[in-house]
Design a protein around this motif. Structure first.
Motif, mmCIF file in Angstrom:
data_model
loop_
_atom_site.group_PDB
_atom_site.id
_atom_site.type_symbol
_atom_site.label_atom_id
_atom_site.label_comp_id
_atom_site.label_asym_id
_atom_site.label_seq_id
_atom_site.Cartn_x
_atom_site.Cartn_y
_atom_site.Cartn_z
ATOM 1 N N ASN A 165 0.841 -1.196 0.000
ATOM 2 C CA ASN A 165 0.000 0.000 0.000
ATOM 3 C C ASN A 165 0.877 1.247 0.000
ATOM 4 O OD1 ASN A 165 -2.533 -1.367 0.209
ATOM 5 N ND2 ASN A 165 -2.026 -1.809 2.342
ATOM 6 N N PRO A 166 1.567 1.508 -1.109
ATOM 7 C CA PRO A 166 2.415 2.707 -1.126
ATOM 8 C C PRO A 166 1.553 3.965 -1.112
ATOM 9 C CG PRO A 166 2.326 1.733 -3.301
ATOM 10 C CD PRO A 166 1.594 0.800 -2.375
ATOM 11 N N PRO A 167 2.054 5.039 -0.515
ATOM 12 C CA PRO A 167 1.272 6.277 -0.481
ATOM 13 C C PRO A 167 1.108 6.862 -1.887
ATOM 14 C CG PRO A 167 3.459 6.640 0.400
ATOM 15 C CD PRO A 167 3.334 5.179 0.147
ATOM 16 N N ILE A 168 -0.041 7.424 -2.105
ATOM 17 C CA ILE A 168 -0.333 8.035 -3.406
ATOM 18 C C ILE A 168 0.424 9.358 -3.497
ATOM 19 C CG2 ILE A 168 -2.169 8.964 -4.858
ATOM 20 C CD1 ILE A 168 -4.071 7.057 -3.371
ATOM 21 N N VAL B 267 -1.178 13.385 -7.567
ATOM 22 C CA VAL B 267 -2.363 12.622 -7.951
ATOM 23 C C VAL B 267 -3.540 13.000 -7.061
ATOM 24 C CG1 VAL B 267 -3.329 10.286 -8.111
ATOM 25 C CG2 VAL B 267 -0.980 10.714 -8.849
ATOM 26 N N CYS B 268 -3.259 13.194 -5.769
ATOM 27 C CA CYS B 268 -4.331 13.562 -4.838
ATOM 28 C C CYS B 268 -4.900 14.949 -5.127
ATOM 29 C CB CYS B 268 -3.814 13.540 -3.407
ATOM 30 S SG CYS B 268 -3.364 11.926 -2.819
ATOM 31 N N ASP C 292 -3.656 22.612 -5.642
ATOM 32 C CA ASP C 292 -4.117 23.252 -4.414
ATOM 33 C C ASP C 292 -3.922 22.292 -3.242
ATOM 34 O OD1 ASP C 292 -5.246 25.109 -2.722
ATOM 35 O OD2 ASP C 292 -7.305 24.482 -3.156
ATOM 36 N N VAL C 293 -2.685 22.205 -2.749
ATOM 37 C CA VAL C 293 -2.337 21.265 -1.672
ATOM 38 C C VAL C 293 -2.610 21.923 -0.330
ATOM 39 C CG1 VAL C 293 -0.478 19.879 -0.680
ATOM 40 C CG2 VAL C 293 -0.533 20.307 -3.138
#
Length: 154
Positions: free
Chosen positions: A102-105, A109-110, A115-116
């Motif tokens: 389950n690597p972090p996305i 992509v998120c 707009d982080v």
């Protein structure tokens, strides 16, 4: 291996940090304990063997520099000789059952619009899911060579 594979491997390999003699001894001791865990499955046996291993290291503490270099060379040869043919590996390391499950996305992509939010994590992870740090020599930014034969990340 052909020259192209060697060139790619050399590109992905990271520069090793310069270690003091105390750090080398500590790493040798730690590696010895890890190899011991591949041979001794029962925890009670492992504890007894680890205690005798520690006594061997403590017996040579404070020796002269020349003797320490000779002991390190002999210890590395003994370690190479006693290495398990199929070493135990932690589940999330290369060769383990949970490796990269389950690597972090990636942030891009998120949040494709850029707009982080301020509370978004700002760390990069290595393939073994440890945090990338330049000072530790484990920084998998870019390409990384994962050696499944040795079960490690170079």
């Amino acid at each position: 291996m052909n020259q192209y594979f060697r060139a790619a491997a050399d590109e992905a390999r990271q520069k090793l940090p310069q270690l003091t003699q105390n750090q080398e001894v500590a790493r040798l001791y730690r590696k010895s304990l890890k190899i011991l865990s591949s041979w001794a499955i029962d925890r009670e046996i492992w504890l007894n063997e680890a205690e005798s291993l520690r006594a061997r290291f403590d017996a040579e503490r404070g020796c002269s520099s020349a003797r320490a270099i000779r002991l390190m060379r002999e210890a590395k040869l003994e370690l190479k000789e006693k290495t398990h043919p199929d070493p135990y590996c932690v589940a999330f390391m290369p060769g383990g059952t949970l490796f990269m499950r389950n690597p972090p996305i990636p942030i891009e992509v998120c949040f494709p619009d850029g707009d982080v939010p301020d509370d978004a994590p700002k760390v990069t992870f290595n393939p073994d899911m440890s945090v990338c740090k330049e000072e530790t020599g484990k920084s998998a930014v870019g390409s990384v060579l994962v050696d499944f034969g040795k079960k490690n990340m170079e």
